[in-house]
Design an enzyme around this catalytic site. Structure first.
Site, mmCIF file in Angstrom:
data_model
loop_
_atom_site.group_PDB
_atom_site.id
_atom_site.type_symbol
_atom_site.label_atom_id
_atom_site.label_comp_id
_atom_site.label_asym_id
_atom_site.label_seq_id
_atom_site.Cartn_x
_atom_site.Cartn_y
_atom_site.Cartn_z
ATOM 1 N N THR A 80 0.841 -1.194 0.000
ATOM 2 C CA THR A 80 0.000 0.000 0.000
ATOM 3 C C THR A 80 0.879 1.248 0.000
ATOM 4 O OG1 THR A 80 -1.762 -1.144 1.170
ATOM 5 C CG2 THR A 80 -1.739 1.255 1.373
ATOM 6 N N THR A 115 4.301 4.709 -3.440
ATOM 7 C CA THR A 115 5.383 4.111 -4.235
ATOM 8 C C THR A 115 4.888 2.841 -4.918
ATOM 9 O OG1 THR A 115 6.841 4.941 -2.489
ATOM 10 C CG2 THR A 115 7.851 3.546 -4.172
ATOM 11 N N ASP A 143 8.418 3.344 5.493
ATOM 12 C CA ASP A 143 8.644 4.707 5.985
ATOM 13 C C ASP A 143 10.078 4.907 6.446
ATOM 14 O OD1 ASP A 143 5.868 5.572 5.633
ATOM 15 O OD2 ASP A 143 5.514 3.931 7.028
ATOM 16 N N LYS A 152 6.950 0.696 9.098
ATOM 17 C CA LYS A 152 5.878 0.825 8.116
ATOM 18 C C LYS A 152 4.600 1.262 8.822
ATOM 19 C CE LYS A 152 5.090 -2.307 5.055
ATOM 20 N NZ LYS A 152 4.636 -1.220 4.171
ATOM 21 N N GLY A 153 3.660 1.735 8.012
ATOM 22 C CA GLY A 153 2.342 2.025 8.568
ATOM 23 C C GLY A 153 1.908 3.470 8.533
ATOM 24 N N GLY A 203 0.963 4.860 6.065
ATOM 25 C CA GLY A 203 -0.214 4.796 5.193
ATOM 26 C C GLY A 203 -1.392 4.066 5.839
ATOM 27 N N GLU A 223 -0.442 -5.564 5.955
ATOM 28 C CA GLU A 223 0.880 -5.656 5.316
ATOM 29 C C GLU A 223 1.780 -6.650 6.054
ATOM 30 O OE1 GLU A 223 1.282 -1.165 3.414
ATOM 31 O OE2 GLU A 223 1.957 -1.515 5.449
ATOM 32 N N LYS A 259 14.126 7.508 2.648
ATOM 33 C CA LYS A 259 13.627 6.589 3.695
ATOM 34 C C LYS A 259 14.758 5.754 4.322
ATOM 35 C CE LYS A 259 9.196 7.435 2.615
ATOM 36 N NZ LYS A 259 8.258 6.475 2.142
HETATM 37 C C1 5RP Z 1 1.326 1.780 4.488
HETATM 38 C C2 5RP Z 1 2.798 1.713 4.462
HETATM 39 C C3 5RP Z 1 3.472 2.302 3.270
HETATM 40 O O1 5RP Z 1 4.108 1.272 2.609
HETATM 41 C C4 5RP Z 1 4.449 3.335 3.728
HETATM 42 O O2 5RP Z 1 3.734 4.297 4.476
HETATM 43 C C5 5RP Z 1 5.157 3.992 2.557
HETATM 44 O O3 5RP Z 1 4.240 4.699 1.785
HETATM 45 P P1 5RP Z 1 4.688 5.621 0.581
HETATM 46 O O4 5RP Z 1 5.193 4.719 -0.488
HETATM 47 O O5 5RP Z 1 3.430 6.362 0.206
HETATM 48 O O6 5RP Z 1 5.761 6.554 1.091
HETATM 49 O O7 5RP Z 1 3.448 1.169 5.317
HETATM 50 O O8 5RP Z 1 0.845 1.233 5.683
#
Ligand code: 5RP
Length: 226
Positions: free
Chosen positions: A29, A32, A88, A98-99, A101, A107, A125
């Site tokens: 999710t 990216t 993240d 992560k998380g 999002g 996940e 990151k």
């Molecule tokens: C969602 C996540 C995403 O993978 C993480 O936040 C990275 O997101 P992005 O690619 O938008 O930077 O862990 O739960």
């Protein structure tokens, strides 16, 4: 397209090259993985690739469906060949936060049953130590908020209840998220087990020993961490 967006696209599209015909593919999710899903959708629609995707969020399910990717569930496919997901923070041991999002719970379940997990992100990151840039998301049972928040604040500097559009953010699983701020997480394994021991904590965003490869988009091109 901004620089950061171009780096995400670079990493996201590169990861699609690791997907082989006939695979069961965990679809992460975020912004990216968006580029990976668009690329996979193109390959599926042109008939070059036949895969089953296992989505990690409602947003990913919607996007993948729109791109014509066939989807399945963990009931039908309890083992996943390859998962591609964002992060993240990524450290040099391929441990992750992560998380941000909001999809950490699904996940992590999908990562657990994946033979291979590829992480994609823009170069910002990459960290020497987890917790130095991002907060650590912790998904909790809404009922337990008042009990869990002070317990988390014994372990971190501050645990902030996540909001979106002025309202408490609710995950796809009907839970809340507390974003826990640290200066740095020196002992992630120890922290993870302490978090898992708090009743009311559903899952935390530490992904330790789950990723096999990280593809980072940087201004100098792709950087691979193994
Ligand atoms: C969602 C996540 C995403 O993978 C993480 O936040 C990275 O997101 P992005 O690619 O938008 O930077 O862990 O739960």
């Amino acid at each position: 397209m901004s620089n950061a967006e171009e780096m995400k696209k670079l990493a996201g599209e590169k990861a699609a090259e690791y997907v082989e015909d006939g695979m069961i593919v965990g679809l992460g999710t975020g912004s990216t993985v968006y580029y990976t899903i668009i690329k996979l959708g193109e390959l599926v629609q042109s008939g070059e690739l036949n895969i089953i995707g296992i989505p990690t969020s409602i947003a990913t399910e919607k996007l993948a469906t729109e791109q014509g990717i066939m989807l399945g569930t963990l009931e039908d496919y309890p083992e996943i060949d390859l998962t591609i997901d964002g992060a993240d923070e990524v450290d040099h041991n391929l441990n992750l936060i992560k998380g941000m999002g909001g999809a950490l719970l699904r996940e992590k379940v999908v990562a657990m049953v994946s033979k291979r997990e590829i992480i994609i992100a823009d170069g910002s990151k990459e960290v020497k130590m987890l917790g130095t840039k991002s907060a650590l998301p912790v998904e909790i049972l809404p009922f337990a908020l008042a009990a869990v928040k002070p317990k988390l604040e014994e372990l971190c500097i501050e645990a902030i209840l996540r909001e979106r559009d002025g309202k408490t953010f609710v995950s796809d699983n009907g839970n809340y998220i507390l974003d826990c701020k640290f200066d740095a997480i020196a002992e992630p394994e120890e922290l993870e087990s302490r978090l898992n021991n708090i009743p009311g904590v559903v899952e935390n965003g530490l992904f330790l020993d789950l990723a096999n490869l990280a593809i980072l988009g940087t201004t100098d091109g792709l950087k691979i961490l193994k």
